[in-house]
Enzyme design. Structure first.
Site, PDB file in Angstrom:
ATOM      1  CE  LYS A   1      19.617  16.495   0.536  1.00  0.00           C
ATOM      2  NZ  LYS A   1      18.965  17.703   1.057  1.00  0.00           N
TER       3      LYS A   1
ATOM      4  N   PRO B   1       0.821  -1.217   0.000  1.00  0.00           N
ATOM      5  CG  PRO B   1      -0.193  -1.177   2.096  1.00  0.00           C
ATOM      6  CD  PRO B   1       0.677  -2.003   1.220  1.00  0.00           C
ATOM      7  CD  GLU B   2       3.807   3.389  -3.841  1.00  0.00           C
ATOM      8  OE1 GLU B   2       3.992   4.608  -3.802  1.00  0.00           O
ATOM      9  OE2 GLU B   2       4.350   2.643  -4.665  1.00  0.00           O
TER      10      GLU B   2
ATOM     11  CG  HIS C   1      -3.623 -14.292   7.374  1.00  0.00           C
ATOM     12  ND1 HIS C   1      -2.584 -14.923   8.029  1.00  0.00           N
ATOM     13  CD2 HIS C   1      -3.920 -15.051   6.294  1.00  0.00           C
ATOM     14  CE1 HIS C   1      -2.264 -16.013   7.346  1.00  0.00           C
ATOM     15  NE2 HIS C   1      -3.049 -16.123   6.293  1.00  0.00           N
TER      16      HIS C   1
ATOM     17  NE  ARG D   1       5.208 -11.242   2.734  1.00  0.00           N
ATOM     18  CZ  ARG D   1       6.131 -10.947   1.829  1.00  0.00           C
ATOM     19  NH1 ARG D   1       5.772 -10.366   0.698  1.00  0.00           N
ATOM     20  NH2 ARG D   1       7.391 -11.203   2.048  1.00  0.00           N
TER      21      ARG D   1
END
Ligand SMILES: [Zn+2]
Length: 276
Positions: free
Chosen positions: A157, A2-3, A93, A112
């Site tokens: 940077k 999931p983002e 789960h 998981r």
């Protein structure tokens, strides 16, 4: 995994079911998630409390309570939250169940178990940004995330733009997929040095990041009912991507074959002609 858009979708999905509800009972499968589940603190801090707000910060979903305490969920690889009737059998789960005063259940499932739940007590909650999110950059939809901020952060940077965008300290919650897609729509090569980008380019990039994320959130929005009611499985939506996962396919703009390369170990897809 999931983002940000998936977390935002879950947030919008569960929010109307949680606002104003009291958390009455808490059940834990006993299985360890990424961290130990703070069972005692959860019971002390949030049982008997009403939900005042449900928000998202970076990839965390935050449930705020009237007494100031909050629950922070992180979904890891396969975590998901949903609202279920107690009649509906718990998934294998399913690791956390919060029973609400309307008898519905907020269930956290995670195959998981790389996800996490944290309980931030009412005394710590006012310092949430300073402690919990001390190393997290601004939200992509916030005013602080602007061209001047990016220009100044990047100016000394030596770094390619893609890993820069994926750095959570620079901006919260932009993962690999959305970094690839936003760079393509901005016409900026993923290899472009951050210090060499103009303010105008940063401006374009911000606009495109927001468009890509909005599109994904709206795409997820159409499947919210599935999140809340159905399958109890991670149902992360698949949206149409312009470049992600499309090595060798024609660029949707110019037709040249899309390329794939690794930048700092992450798959990067781009059009060698449209992105400079
Ligand atoms: Zn192209």
């Amino acid at each position: 995994m999931p983002e940000l858009p998936e977390v935002e979708t879950i947030c919008r999905g569960v929010r109307p079911h949680l606002l104003g509800k009291k958390f009455c009972h808490f059940w834990h499968s006993g299985k360890q998630l990424r961290h130990t589940v703070p069972t005692v603190v959860i019971k002390q801090q949030i049982l008997g409390q009403n939900v005042s707000k449900v928000t998202r910060r970076a990839k965390y979903l935050l449930v705020h309570f009237d007494n100031g305490a909050l629950l922070a969920f992180h979904f890891g690889m396969t975590g998901n939250l949903g609202i279920f009737s107690p009649k509906y059998q718990r998934a294998t789960h399913c690791h956390l169940v919060f029973t609400l005063d309307d008898n519905q259940e907020l269930r956290y499932t995670d195959t998981r178990r790389f996800g996490a739940v944290e309980c931030i007590g009412k005394d710590e909650a006012p310092f949430l940004e300073k402690i919990f999110f001390a190393k997290t950059g601004p939200e992509p939809f916030s005013e602080e995330f602007n061209a001047t901020y990016l220009f100044n952060t990047a100016k000394n940077k030596k770094l390619a733009i893609k890993p820069f965008l994926m750095d959570n300290r620079v901006v919260a919650g932009i993962g690999n997929i959305y970094a690839n897609e936003a760079l393509f729509s901005s016409g900026i090569s993923p290899h472009h040095q951050v210090s060499a980008l103009s303010k105008k380019q940063w401006h374009t990039l911000i606009t495109e990041i927001r468009k890509v994320l909005d599109k994904a959130i709206n795409c997820g929005g159409s499947t919210i009912s599935d999140y809340v009611n159905a399958a109890q499985q991670p149902g992360y939506f698949q949206m149409h991507f312009n470049v992600y996962g499309r090595r060798g396919e024609p660029c949707p703009c110019c037709g040249v074959a899309l390329k794939k390369t690794e930048i700092r170990g992450r798959a990067s897809y781009f059009c060698p002609k449209c992105q400079r």
